[in-house]
Design a protein around this motif. Structure first.
Motif, PDB file in Angstrom:
ATOM      1  N   LEU A 430     -26.838 -44.440  95.137  1.00 44.54           N
ATOM      2  CA  LEU A 430     -25.924 -45.429  95.527  1.00 44.54           C
ATOM      3  C   LEU A 430     -26.271 -46.690  95.087  1.00 44.54           C
ATOM      4  CD1 LEU A 430     -25.383 -43.951  99.273  1.00 44.54           C
ATOM      5  CD2 LEU A 430     -24.247 -43.716  97.161  1.00 44.54           C
ATOM      6  N   ASP A 431     -27.548 -46.861  94.736  1.00 46.32           N
ATOM      7  CA  ASP A 431     -27.920 -48.375  94.339  1.00 46.32           C
ATOM      8  C   ASP A 431     -27.361 -48.797  93.170  1.00 46.32           C
ATOM      9  OD1 ASP A 431     -29.586 -48.129  96.490  1.00 46.32           O
ATOM     10  OD2 ASP A 431     -31.544 -47.767  95.367  1.00 46.32           O
ATOM     11  N   ALA A 432     -27.079 -47.805  92.205  1.00 47.48           N
ATOM     12  CA  ALA A 432     -26.256 -48.419  91.044  1.00 47.48           C
ATOM     13  C   ALA A 432     -25.017 -47.388  90.662  1.00 47.48           C
ATOM     14  CB  ALA A 432     -27.382 -48.378  89.995  1.00 47.48           C
ATOM     15  N   ILE A 433     -23.940 -47.695  91.481  1.00 45.02           N
ATOM     16  CA  ILE A 433     -22.700 -47.036  91.373  1.00 45.02           C
ATOM     17  C   ILE A 433     -21.878 -47.347  90.203  1.00 45.02           C
ATOM     18  CG2 ILE A 433     -20.404 -46.286  92.740  1.00 45.02           C
ATOM     19  CD1 ILE A 433     -22.001 -46.160  95.221  1.00 45.02           C
ATOM     20  N   ARG A 434     -21.696 -46.672  89.388  1.00 46.26           N
ATOM     21  CA  ARG A 434     -20.914 -46.852  88.212  1.00 46.26           C
ATOM     22  C   ARG A 434     -19.760 -45.757  87.981  1.00 46.26           C
ATOM     23  NH1 ARG A 434     -26.092 -48.008  86.639  1.00 46.26           N
ATOM     24  NH2 ARG A 434     -26.547 -50.128  86.000  1.00 46.26           N
ATOM     25  N   PRO A 435     -18.748 -45.830  87.502  1.00 46.14           N
ATOM     26  CA  PRO A 435     -17.871 -45.062  86.936  1.00 46.14           C
ATOM     27  C   PRO A 435     -18.424 -43.755  86.213  1.00 46.14           C
ATOM     28  CG  PRO A 435     -17.035 -47.040  86.391  1.00 46.14           C
ATOM     29  CD  PRO A 435     -18.295 -47.205  86.650  1.00 46.14           C
ATOM     30  N   ASP A 436     -17.839 -42.597  86.287  1.00 49.99           N
ATOM     31  CA  ASP A 436     -18.219 -41.650  85.441  1.00 49.99           C
ATOM     32  C   ASP A 436     -18.134 -41.621  84.095  1.00 49.99           C
ATOM     33  OD1 ASP A 436     -19.541 -39.629  87.468  1.00 49.99           O
ATOM     34  OD2 ASP A 436     -17.269 -40.198  88.310  1.00 49.99           O
ATOM     35  N   LEU A 437     -17.413 -42.802  83.512  1.00 55.64           N
ATOM     36  CA  LEU A 437     -17.158 -42.986  82.115  1.00 55.64           C
ATOM     37  C   LEU A 437     -17.427 -44.287  81.894  1.00 55.64           C
ATOM     38  CD1 LEU A 437     -13.740 -41.140  81.747  1.00 55.64           C
ATOM     39  CD2 LEU A 437     -15.983 -40.387  80.955  1.00 55.64           C
ATOM     40  N   ASP A 438     -18.104 -44.627  80.810  1.00 54.12           N
ATOM     41  CA  ASP A 438     -18.374 -46.257  80.456  1.00 54.12           C
ATOM     42  C   ASP A 438     -17.429 -46.751  79.721  1.00 54.12           C
ATOM     43  OD1 ASP A 438     -19.205 -45.390  77.882  1.00 54.12           O
ATOM     44  OD2 ASP A 438     -21.151 -45.146  78.206  1.00 54.12           O
ATOM     45  N   GLY A 439     -17.419 -47.857  79.119  1.00 61.91           N
ATOM     46  CA  GLY A 439     -16.409 -48.650  78.695  1.00 61.91           C
ATOM     47  C   GLY A 439     -16.319 -48.124  77.051  1.00 61.91           C
ATOM     48  N   ASN A 440     -17.027 -47.803  76.512  1.00 59.64           N
ATOM     49  CA  ASN A 440     -17.144 -46.979  74.986  1.00 59.64           C
ATOM     50  C   ASN A 440     -16.493 -45.651  75.210  1.00 59.64           C
ATOM     51  OD1 ASN A 440     -18.565 -49.158  73.726  1.00 59.64           O
ATOM     52  ND2 ASN A 440     -20.512 -48.197  74.295  1.00 59.64           N
ATOM     53  N   GLN A 441     -16.706 -44.861  76.414  1.00 60.73           N
ATOM     54  CA  GLN A 441     -15.859 -43.547  76.573  1.00 60.73           C
ATOM     55  C   GLN A 441     -14.595 -43.597  76.718  1.00 60.73           C
ATOM     56  OE1 GLN A 441     -18.860 -42.229  79.422  1.00 60.73           O
ATOM     57  NE2 GLN A 441     -19.417 -40.608  78.210  1.00 60.73           N
ATOM     58  N   ILE A 442     -14.480 -44.760  77.647  1.00 66.91           N
ATOM     59  CA  ILE A 442     -12.952 -44.995  77.985  1.00 66.91           C
ATOM     60  C   ILE A 442     -12.071 -45.560  76.534  1.00 66.91           C
ATOM     61  CG2 ILE A 442     -11.491 -46.880  79.216  1.00 66.91           C
ATOM     62  CD1 ILE A 442     -13.595 -46.858  81.206  1.00 66.91           C
ATOM     63  N   MET A 443     -12.781 -46.415  75.849  1.00 66.06           N
ATOM     64  CA  MET A 443     -11.923 -46.851  74.606  1.00 66.06           C
ATOM     65  C   MET A 443     -11.860 -45.489  73.580  1.00 66.06           C
ATOM     66  SD  MET A 443     -13.272 -50.413  73.695  1.00 66.06           S
ATOM     67  CE  MET A 443     -15.096 -50.010  73.659  1.00 66.06           C
ATOM     68  N   GLU A 444     -12.749 -44.485  73.604  1.00 67.93           N
ATOM     69  CA  GLU A 444     -12.563 -43.572  72.612  1.00 67.93           C
ATOM     70  C   GLU A 444     -11.551 -42.479  73.248  1.00 67.93           C
ATOM     71  OE1 GLU A 444     -15.451 -39.696  71.115  1.00 67.93           O
ATOM     72  OE2 GLU A 444     -16.379 -41.517  72.061  1.00 67.93           O
ATOM     73  N   ILE A 445     -11.602 -42.123  74.509  1.00 71.17           N
ATOM     74  CA  ILE A 445     -10.552 -41.294  75.093  1.00 71.17           C
ATOM     75  C   ILE A 445      -9.101 -41.727  74.949  1.00 71.17           C
ATOM     76  CG2 ILE A 445      -9.630 -40.256  77.343  1.00 71.17           C
ATOM     77  CD1 ILE A 445     -12.821 -40.281  78.119  1.00 71.17           C
ATOM     78  N   LEU A 446      -9.006 -43.262  75.171  1.00 74.13           N
ATOM     79  CA  LEU A 446      -7.470 -43.588  75.302  1.00 74.13           C
ATOM     80  C   LEU A 446      -7.252 -44.358  73.921  1.00 74.13           C
ATOM     81  CD1 LEU A 446      -7.633 -45.889  78.460  1.00 74.13           C
ATOM     82  CD2 LEU A 446      -6.913 -43.509  78.455  1.00 74.13           C
ATOM     83  N   GLY A 447      -8.021 -44.083  72.893  1.00 74.29           N
ATOM     84  CA  GLY A 447      -7.805 -44.700  71.775  1.00 74.29           C
ATOM     85  C   GLY A 447      -7.384 -46.115  71.545  1.00 74.29           C
ATOM     86  N   VAL A 448      -7.912 -46.931  72.167  1.00 72.12           N
ATOM     87  CA  VAL A 448      -7.842 -48.401  72.207  1.00 72.12           C
ATOM     88  C   VAL A 448      -9.183 -49.214  72.123  1.00 72.12           C
ATOM     89  CG1 VAL A 448      -5.840 -47.972  73.997  1.00 72.12           C
ATOM     90  CG2 VAL A 448      -8.289 -48.652  74.925  1.00 72.12           C
ATOM     91  N   GLY A 449      -8.826 -50.424  71.544  1.00 71.00           N
ATOM     92  CA  GLY A 449     -10.250 -51.455  71.366  1.00 71.00           C
ATOM     93  C   GLY A 449     -10.471 -52.114  72.695  1.00 71.00           C
ATOM     94  N   PRO A 450     -11.257 -52.830  72.420  1.00 61.69           N
ATOM     95  CA  PRO A 450     -11.864 -53.946  73.378  1.00 61.69           C
ATOM     96  C   PRO A 450     -10.643 -54.761  73.941  1.00 61.69           C
ATOM     97  CG  PRO A 450     -13.362 -53.977  71.766  1.00 61.69           C
ATOM     98  CD  PRO A 450     -12.366 -53.083  71.378  1.00 61.69           C
ATOM     99  N   GLY A 451     -10.555 -54.983  75.288  1.00 60.55           N
ATOM    100  CA  GLY A 451      -9.255 -55.799  75.847  1.00 60.55           C
ATOM    101  C   GLY A 451      -9.295 -55.762  77.421  1.00 60.55           C
ATOM    102  N   PRO A 452      -8.479 -56.361  77.980  1.00 59.33           N
ATOM    103  CA  PRO A 452      -8.172 -56.175  79.256  1.00 59.33           C
ATOM    104  C   PRO A 452      -8.089 -54.845  79.924  1.00 59.33           C
ATOM    105  CG  PRO A 452      -6.877 -57.965  78.435  1.00 59.33           C
ATOM    106  CD  PRO A 452      -7.263 -57.168  77.194  1.00 59.33           C
ATOM    107  N   VAL A 453      -7.206 -53.960  79.119  1.00 57.86           N
ATOM    108  CA  VAL A 453      -7.056 -52.571  79.571  1.00 57.86           C
ATOM    109  C   VAL A 453      -8.099 -51.862  79.908  1.00 57.86           C
ATOM    110  CG1 VAL A 453      -6.549 -51.737  77.311  1.00 57.86           C
ATOM    111  CG2 VAL A 453      -5.411 -50.475  79.327  1.00 57.86           C
ATOM    112  N   VAL A 454      -9.056 -52.136  79.077  1.00 59.14           N
ATOM    113  CA  VAL A 454     -10.384 -51.149  79.313  1.00 59.14           C
ATOM    114  C   VAL A 454     -11.039 -51.645  80.604  1.00 59.14           C
ATOM    115  CG1 VAL A 454     -12.732 -50.817  78.360  1.00 59.14           C
ATOM    116  CG2 VAL A 454     -11.011 -51.202  76.742  1.00 59.14           C
ATOM    117  N   GLY A 455     -11.046 -53.152  80.972  1.00 64.31           N
ATOM    118  CA  GLY A 455     -11.329 -53.520  82.262  1.00 64.31           C
ATOM    119  C   GLY A 455     -10.768 -52.673  83.535  1.00 64.31           C
ATOM    120  N   LYS A 456      -9.303 -52.710  83.250  1.00 66.99           N
ATOM    121  CA  LYS A 456      -8.567 -52.212  84.227  1.00 66.99           C
ATOM    122  C   LYS A 456      -8.881 -50.697  84.580  1.00 66.99           C
ATOM    123  CE  LYS A 456      -4.678 -55.296  83.693  1.00 66.99           C
ATOM    124  NZ  LYS A 456      -3.452 -55.545  83.451  1.00 66.99           N
TER     125      LYS A 456
END
Length: 488
Positions: A430-456
């Motif tokens: 609980l002290d370090a709650i994070r999503p189950d996917l990090d930013g790099n994994q999100i970009m790889e799965i969605l096939g997108v580069g860095p940008g606002p969509v990754v933050g959303k």
């Protein structure tokens, strides 16, 4: 009171002689330093708070000295002798040093300040004292703030010097000024705050004439820098009896200049007394928070307790049904806290922590008395972050009801919350709650580069994590892809 150097009987008892002797025994560094000054043709005396604290039996490792040597001469004497020397206060005649020595079988590191005999005064517009050097210890002592700080022990002769009756005032536990309080506070208006601070630290009373002068001259504090005011306020707040000092600041009008949000809590009660005295409630919360401290004074917790309800005056409403409400006073209070602490030049980190605690202090009550869901517990812990332990203490301290049944119910409810947090802590980090996917994994799965969509996407996955707890990787991927399809 007669000077101990005179032939007339001294008020210094044998016990007090032993106290001074004990001071010098446990601080052999003082004799060694005094001999060096003597050999160079100068005088040296232990002075002020060091003598006062020795007589009170509470001397630490900080030693204050005064001398007729000018700062440049002090540096010549001290540099070959000390382990370290600093010149931060040299513009005001003070040289700092550090020196290690043995007290019995213990190695002790002494923090030393040596200040040239001086007098200082403000003009009507200056924020800094004008320093002029003196030639006698009597000149130096008369310019001290209070008689209990205007005593000295001349070294190496060990002669007790007390021209202003500080010893008598120490025995009576009263704060007086060596000269008139008006002259003293005109020389340095910060001494008015120091009176409140020493009253809180030492549990002393302030002489009536001193209180009168503080009340009449409160406005003079405006010329003192915010940093000096802040430092005195901190010492008062972390003292043993902060209520005593804070009450004096409010009653004399000083608080109206340095912390106006505090006296503003003295709200007029409605005729049916349907809300508490917010000012008195605040002081009780502060005292209850102090009682929960585990490792000594916690400045952030104490400031949060002191400021937690400062938004109430601005949000008070008399409702049609006769109730008094303070809707969103925690949000307003957090903004006011940030503004006041910033004006007092507090660090950005402390401003952030205290204002966050003020903002969160009602969060517990928003969940009612029912069973806390896992999601609610996660959000509570996430929002508190590293302040969770302080938030526990602040929330518990905020219960000042005299209704024992209600107080017990609130205590049980918070016990339940802490139990729920402990249970989830065993299952999740609980002290370090994070999503189950990090930013790099999100970009790889969605096939997108860095940008606002990754933050959303990251924020969406964080909300899922808070709501549902940990997910397996495949489950997290599926949730992300489902969200992504909804976006397009």
């Amino acid at each position: 009171m007669p000077n101990a150097n005179d032939d007339t009987p001294s008020a210094l008892s044998q016990a007090q002689h032993r106290a001074v002797s004990e001071l010098l025994r446990v601080a052999p560094v003082a004799d060694d330093l005094a001999r060096r000054f003597q050999e160079a043709g100068f005088s040296l005396a232990l002075v002020g708070g060091s003598v006062r604290d020795a007589l009170l039996g509470r001397l630490g490792n900080d030693l204050d000295f005064t001398t007729d040597a000018r700062p440049e001469d002090v540096l010549k004497i001290v540099r070959p002798w000390a382990d370290a020397v600093w010149e931060v206060g040299i513009a005001f005649g003070t040289v700092g040093a550090q020196k290690s020595g043995r007290v019995g079988d213990t190695d002790v590191r002494f923090q030393i300040e040596i200040t040239t005999y001086r007098s200082e005064a403000y003009d009507r517009t200056s924020r800094k004292p004008e320093v002029s050097y003196g030639d006698s210890i009597e000149e130096d002592l008369v310019r001290r703030d209070f008689t209990v700080n205007a005593m000295a022990v001349a070294l190496p002769a060990k002669e007790f010097i007390d021209p202003h009756g500080g010893l008598q005032d120490l025995a009576a536990r009263v704060l007086r000024t060596p000269g008139t309080p008006e002259e003293s506070f005109s020389d340095d208006p910060l001494r008015m705050m120091r009176a409140a601070r020493f009253a809180a630290q030492l549990d002393f009373e302030v002489a009536p004439e001193v209180v009168t002068a503080m009340t009449q001259m409160a406005g003079r504090i405006e010329i003192v820098s915010a940093e000096r005011v802040r430092d005195e306020l901190n010492k008062l707040v972390v003292s043993s009896h902060p209520r005593k000092g804070l009450t004096l600041l409010v009653d004399t009008g000083l608080a109206s200049h340095v912390l106006p949000e505090l006296p503003a809590l003295r709200l007029e009660s409605d005729e049916h007394h349907r809300h508490k005295d917010v000012y008195e409630h605040t002081l009780i919360v502060l005292e209850q928070a102090i009682a929960l401290e585990e490792d000594g004074p916690d400045l952030a917790l104490r400031l949060a307790a002191l400021l937690h309800d400062i938004g109430k005056p601005r949000t008070r409403r008399f409702e049609k049904d006769g109730r008094v409400s303070f809707h969103h006073h925690e949000v307003v209070g957090a903004k006011m806290t940030k503004k006041r602490m910033t004006a007092l030049k507090y660090s950005n980190e402390l401003v952030k922590d205290v204002s966050r605690l003020v903002e969160l202090h009602l969060r517990f009550h928003g969940y009612g008395t029912g069973e806390w869901t896992d999601s609610a517990v996660r959000r509570y812990v996430r929002d508190a972050g590293p302040l969770l332990d302080r938030l526990h203490k602040l929330t518990r301290s905020d219960c000042t009801t005299r209704n024992k049944r209600k107080a017990a119910a609130l205590s049980r409810a918070y016990d339940g919350l802490e139990d729920r947090i402990a249970q989830l802590q065993e299952q999740e980090q609980l002290d370090a709650i994070r999503p189950d996917l990090d930013g790099n994994q999100i970009m790889e799965i969605l096939g997108v580069g860095p940008g606002p969509v990754v933050g959303k996407a990251y924020q969406h996955m964080l909300e899922l994590r808070l709501e549902n707890g940990p997910m397996e990787h495949d489950e997290a991927m599926a949730a992300l892809k489902e969200w992504w399809s909804e976006q397009s």
